[in-house]
Every structure is written in structure tokens, then in C-alpha cells.
Design an enzyme around this catalytic site. Structure first.
Site, PDB file in Angstrom:
ATOM      1  N   TYR A   1      -5.491   3.919 -12.140  1.00 24.16           N
ATOM      2  CA  TYR A   1      -5.397   3.392 -10.772  1.00 24.16           C
ATOM      3  C   TYR A   1      -6.585   3.853  -9.928  1.00 24.16           C
ATOM      4  O   TYR A   1      -7.220   3.051  -9.225  1.00 24.16           O
ATOM      5  CB  TYR A   1      -4.082   3.844 -10.147  1.00 24.16           C
ATOM      6  CG  TYR A   1      -3.907   3.476  -8.698  1.00 24.16           C
ATOM      7  CD1 TYR A   1      -3.582   2.178  -8.319  1.00 24.16           C
ATOM      8  CD2 TYR A   1      -4.062   4.431  -7.696  1.00 24.16           C
ATOM      9  CE1 TYR A   1      -3.422   1.838  -6.980  1.00 24.16           C
ATOM     10  CE2 TYR A   1      -3.890   4.105  -6.359  1.00 24.16           C
ATOM     11  CZ  TYR A   1      -3.567   2.812  -6.007  1.00 24.16           C
ATOM     12  OH  TYR A   1      -3.414   2.491  -4.680  1.00 24.16           O
TER      13      TYR A   1
ATOM     14  N   LYS B   1      -9.751   1.636  -8.336  1.00 27.14           N
ATOM     15  CA  LYS B   1     -10.117   1.655  -6.916  1.00 27.14           C
ATOM     16  C   LYS B   1     -11.609   1.971  -6.740  1.00 27.14           C
ATOM     17  O   LYS B   1     -12.283   1.376  -5.888  1.00 27.14           O
ATOM     18  CB  LYS B   1      -9.261   2.674  -6.162  1.00 27.14           C
ATOM     19  CG  LYS B   1      -7.831   2.235  -5.896  1.00 27.14           C
ATOM     20  CD  LYS B   1      -7.786   1.033  -4.978  1.00 27.14           C
ATOM     21  CE  LYS B   1      -6.371   0.681  -4.557  1.00 27.14           C
ATOM     22  NZ  LYS B   1      -6.321  -0.528  -3.701  1.00 27.14           N
TER      23      LYS B   1
END
Length: 310
Positions: free
Chosen positions: A142, A146
Site C-alpha cells: 500500500y 502511494k
């Protein structure tokens, strides 16, 4: 985009409440559960932001785009290294950016993650401040996604008439929690105490130290960014303080008037356990700082959740 999620729904509610003359269009795959729209300044469109070919007609009139859309959620997927990077999401993001540029959108705000992109940062077991210029050291898929998404935004719009801002938000919590959303430690903890359920803690709550920020403060910062004309493209949005989960649990128990039922489990790979955001750039450039102490924000969140369960 992403107006039915936790971040997006709180921002729409904030705009309706404090900026009733602004015309807002929310786009997501899920139907909107927002009820407060007394002046008709908000409309919801059911579209998938990750299939952006249908977004062009909505981009044409937009002055600002706030992008909360992401296919991966940190709670459920940040330890799934075998899942691989979501290249379809990156391609969809680039297409959205190209559409924004083509439509002469003035400003594109991308929602990143303050904890996930910096990773753990501490000294002698105490969380240290991460500034915007600090090294990015993600420890989860994750967080890596990003970081890559931030680079895609910056690369695509670096010489464009469409300006951009990357918002690195810490751990947000708030009083408007969509019923279908269960992530976020503070609302999950408060819901569990109210329902007399057990809340699972991954890792040692004494050593986990995180930066929590009330959503009303996040929304106030975003509103400041909308009128910003400076040269910075990255802003941390947090409280500039860290607190252990043990102390968060203590405050929640005091607010609820009962003890929490805890189940301690082994820490999850990829979970950032120590971080705190330096928000001095936002203070200097935007004139913003958070105004809601954790105790007050948790009290407001508890009141909203109590109404939800009544």
C-alpha cells in the site's frame, strides 16, 4: 473522487456545511449515503474512477479535482506482498491526470498517506517527526503504491497548467463514519466498546505510536490548499504528535464509561507502528494547524457512533 469513502464523505459534508456556494460533484462506484444537502450544492455520480473513460464529461467543468480513489485499503491488504502492484490503478490515475490537464482543471489534489510513505521513524523507541523532504521508506505494498502514485502525479503535471498538491494525511478519524467503512483504529475501537465486542490489536499497544488527526481538521487544511498560490506541492496533514495505542484505549474507555475487550495478536507485516508528521510547512504556507485535541475529537466521534447504533 471517492466521495462515499471515509475521507471523501467527510470532505463533502464539510464543504456543504461551511462553503454552501461551492458546487461539488462526487464520483465513486458506490451510491452516496449523504443526506445533508439542503441547498443542492452537491451531486453524486455512480462511476468507477478507475475506468476514467466515462469521467471526461464531468472533468470539463471542474476547477478542482480531489482524488481519494484507490483500489487497495491499508487495513486489509498492506501485508499482502504476494498480491503485487496494481498497475491498472496506476494507468487509471495517469488517464485521470491527462483528462484533468485536457479539461484545464486548475488544481489536482491527490490523497496520499503520511504513515505509509515514510514508514517507521523513531529514536530510542520514540516516534520522530517526518517532514515532507524526509526519505520515503514504505514497508507495505500500500505504501509503495502511494509513493509510485505521487511520482506519477508529479511527473504528469510537472509542466502542465494544472497545478497539483500531494496530501500526506496521517491516521484520520472523525464523526462522520460511513456504515460500510470499518477501517480506522479509533472508530473501530469505539464501535467495539459500544457493542461490547472484542477489538483486535496487532502488536504491542504500548509500543505502537501513531499520529491521529480529526477529520474536521483535515478538511479545514484541504480548504486552505484550495486557495493556496505558493510553490509547494507536498503537504503533511497530521497532528505533529504521536500517542500510544494504550493511551488511545484509555481515553476511549473514559469516554465510553466502560472497559475495552482486547485481543492481542502478532503484529502484521507492513504495519507502520511508529510515526509522527512534521506539519510546519502547512503552518507556514497555509496558516493551518489542527485545532481539535484527541480527547475532543474522540468525544465527537463517539457521539456520532452512538447515534448510528441507537
Amino acid at each position: 473522487m471517492g466521495d462515499t469513502g471515509f475521507l471523501g464523505s467527510n470532505l463533502i459534508h464539510h464543504f456543504i456545511s461551511f462553503y454552501p456556494l461551492w458546487q461539488c460533484t462526487g464520483i465513486s462506484r458506490r451510491s452516496s449515503g449523504l443526506l445533508l444537502n439542503p441547498n443542492g450544492s452537491y451531486q453524486h455520480v455512480c462511476l468507477d474512477a478507475n475506468t476514467p473513460s466515462s469521467l471526461e464529461q464531468w472533468m470539463q467543468w471542474a476547477d478542482v479535482v480531489v482524488d481519494f480513489a484507490h483500489s487497495r485499503k491499508p487495513l486489509t491488504n498492506n501485508d499482502d506482498k504476494d498480491s503485487g502492484l496494481d498497475y491498472e490503478y496506476f494507468q487509471a490515475l495517469e488517464t485521470r491526470l491527462r483528462l484533468a490537464e485536457k479539461s484545464s482543471v486548475h488544481l489536482y489534489l491527490y490523497s496520499s498517506s503520511g504513515g505509509a510513505v515514510y514508514g517507521n521513524k523513531y529514536d530510542d523507541g520514540i516516534a520522530k517527526l517526518s517532514a515532507e523532504e524526509s526519505a520515503l521508506k514504505p514497508i507495505s505494498i500500500y505504501g509503495l503504491e502511494k509513493c509510485i502514485a505521487e511520482q506519477i502525479v508529479a511527473f504528469t503535471l510537472r509542466e502542465s497548467s494544472t497545478n497539483y498538491v500531494l496530501m500526506r494525511i496521517s491516521n484520520p478519524y472523525g464523526s462522520l463514519v460511513p456504515a460500510h467503512r470499518r477501517h480506522g483504529f479509533i472508530p473501530r475501537l469505539l464501535r467495539s466498546i459500544l457493542a461490547d465486542d472484542t477489538v483486535e490489536i496487532w502488536g504491542d499497544p504500548d509500543s505502537i505510536q501513531k499520529d491521529f488527526i480529526f477529520m474536521e481538521d483535515v478538511c479545514a487544511c484541504i480548504a486552505k490548499i484550495l486557495s493556496y498560490h505558493g510553490h509547494e506541492h507536498v503537504f503533511n496533514i497530521g497532528s505533529a504528535t504521536s500517542i500510544s495505542l494504550t493511551n488511545v484505549i484509555r481515553i476511549a474507555e473514559e469516554k465510553c464509561g466502560r472497559r475495552a475487550k482486547l485481543r492481542l495478536s502478532e503484529g502484521k507485516p507492513g504495519d507502520v507502528t511508529k510515526f509522527c508528521l512534521d506539519i510546519s510547512r502547512a503552518a507556514k504556507e497555509l496558516g493551518w494547524s489542527p485545532s481539535t485535541p484527541l480527547e475532543d475529537g474522540m468525544g465527537k466521534t463517539l457521539a456520532a457512533l452512538s447515534m448510528e447504533q441507537s
